[in-house]
Design an enzyme around this catalytic site. Structure first.
Site, short mmCIF file in Angstrom:
data_model
loop_
_atom_site.label_atom_id
_atom_site.label_comp_id
_atom_site.label_asym_id
_atom_site.label_seq_id
_atom_site.Cartn_x
_atom_site.Cartn_y
_atom_site.Cartn_z
N CYS A 1 -22.45 -30.29 37.09
CA CYS A 1 -21.32 -31.22 36.90
C CYS A 1 -21.25 -32.29 37.98
CB CYS A 1 -19.99 -30.47 36.94
SG CYS A 1 -19.89 -29.08 35.87
N HIS B 1 -17.30 -24.35 30.14
CA HIS B 1 -18.17 -25.17 29.32
C HIS B 1 -19.41 -24.37 28.92
CE1 HIS B 1 -16.35 -28.68 31.74
NE2 HIS B 1 -15.93 -28.84 30.50
N1 GLY Z 1 -12.19 -28.51 37.49
C1 GLY Z 1 -13.12 -28.83 36.48
C2 GLY Z 1 -12.46 -28.89 35.15
O1 GLY Z 1 -11.58 -28.11 34.92
O2 GLY Z 1 -12.76 -29.68 34.31
#
Ligand code: GLY
Length: 274
Positions: free
Chosen positions: A265, A178
């Site tokens: 996150c 991300h």
């Molecule tokens: N394990 C976090 C994701 O791949 O979204």
């Protein structure tokens, strides 16, 4: 040097709450592209507890969801399911099919705090980890999870809330899932950026704190009120941030890193409207 600074990076107020969800028994079955081994659930839970304590130390009230042991192994990464601004809540539409159902529990939770929930709709997909809020501007990462249709819809909703947004294509950048794997907003017009993003024109109006080689995972640090939470074990970036006057709280993240998860996150930080 640990100097607490009181200026708040968010023009509309400090965070008062955070949604968190502990890792479930199925945590190791989640998506990952890194090859760092299988996470140890016991250690992950211990690290998650320390993370929650750090949020409380920052003054936040925790909104705890039960761990999901059966259906959604990535559901501890709650940040991917919504964007919460001081002016509204937007439900995401995660780009990985195995994660789309995570939004239901977040919707139910946020309904208690927000009178209205906006949402990304098909064919758009957006993971919350692809959104970096920087004052009244939002950077939207176009990634393998977040597509242009999702970015357009999100920018439209943010514009209604009075925010600007711009897109940064990260699909060619290796080793980041991300955009927030490589960027953090500290407030005071300061961005922490990995080398691969540091020269991007989108960030030219900001003071850039470059992430030293080897500390890239710690680029995903997060300013929470008077503190910066940062992954433990990255002393050079931590030192650079502390030299700017921020008080840091280093947190062990090894088990989440194994599952491609960043520190930000693990929580949805917000201040309920009104
Ligand atoms: N394990 C976090 C994701 O791949 O979204």
């Amino acid at each position: 040097m640990l100097v607490r600074i009181v200026e708040n990076p968010y023009s509309d107020g400090m965070f008062t709450h955070a949604v968190i969800r502990p890792p479930g028994a199925n945590f190791a079955e989640g998506l990952t592209t890194v090859e760092l081994g299988t996470p140890d659930l016991k250690v992950a839970c211990k690290q998650h507890t320390a993370y929650c304590e750090a949020l409380q130390r920052c003054g936040l009230t925790l909104v705890r969801l039960d761990a999901d042991d059966l259906h959604f192994p990535d559901s501890t990464f709650v940040e991917d399911a919504a964007i919460l601004t001081p002016r509204g809540a937007i439900l995401m539409r995660p780009g990985a099919p195995s994660r789309s159902g995570e939004v239901d529990a977040i919707r139910e939770t946020l309904q208690e705090f927000y009178p209205r929930l906006d949402a990304i709709i098909a064919p758009g997909t957006v993971d919350g980890g692809d959104i970096c809020e920087a004052g009244d501007h939002f950077f939207i990462g176009i990634s393998h999870r977040t597509n242009e249709a999702g970015a357009r819809k999100l920018a439209e909703i943010l514009a209604r809330q009075g925010y600007r947004a711009s897109c940064v294509d990260i699909r060619g950048i290796p080793n980041i899932l991300h955009i927030k794997s490589g960027i953090a907003y500290l407030g005071e017009s300061r961005l922490v950026l990995i080398d691969a993003l540091a020269e991007h024109a989108a960030f030219r109006d900001f003071e850039v704190i470059r992430v030293p080689a080897g500390d890239e995972y710690a680029a995903n640090c997060v300013r929470v009120n008077e503190f910066v939470l940062i992954p433990a074990g990255f002393p050079e970036l931590t030192r650079r941030i502390e030299e700017l006057g921020y008080a840091t709280i280093p947190l062990a993240m090894s088990e989440f890193q194994k599952m491609d998860g960043g520190l930000s996150c693990l929580s949805l930080r917000f201040t309920p409207p009104g």
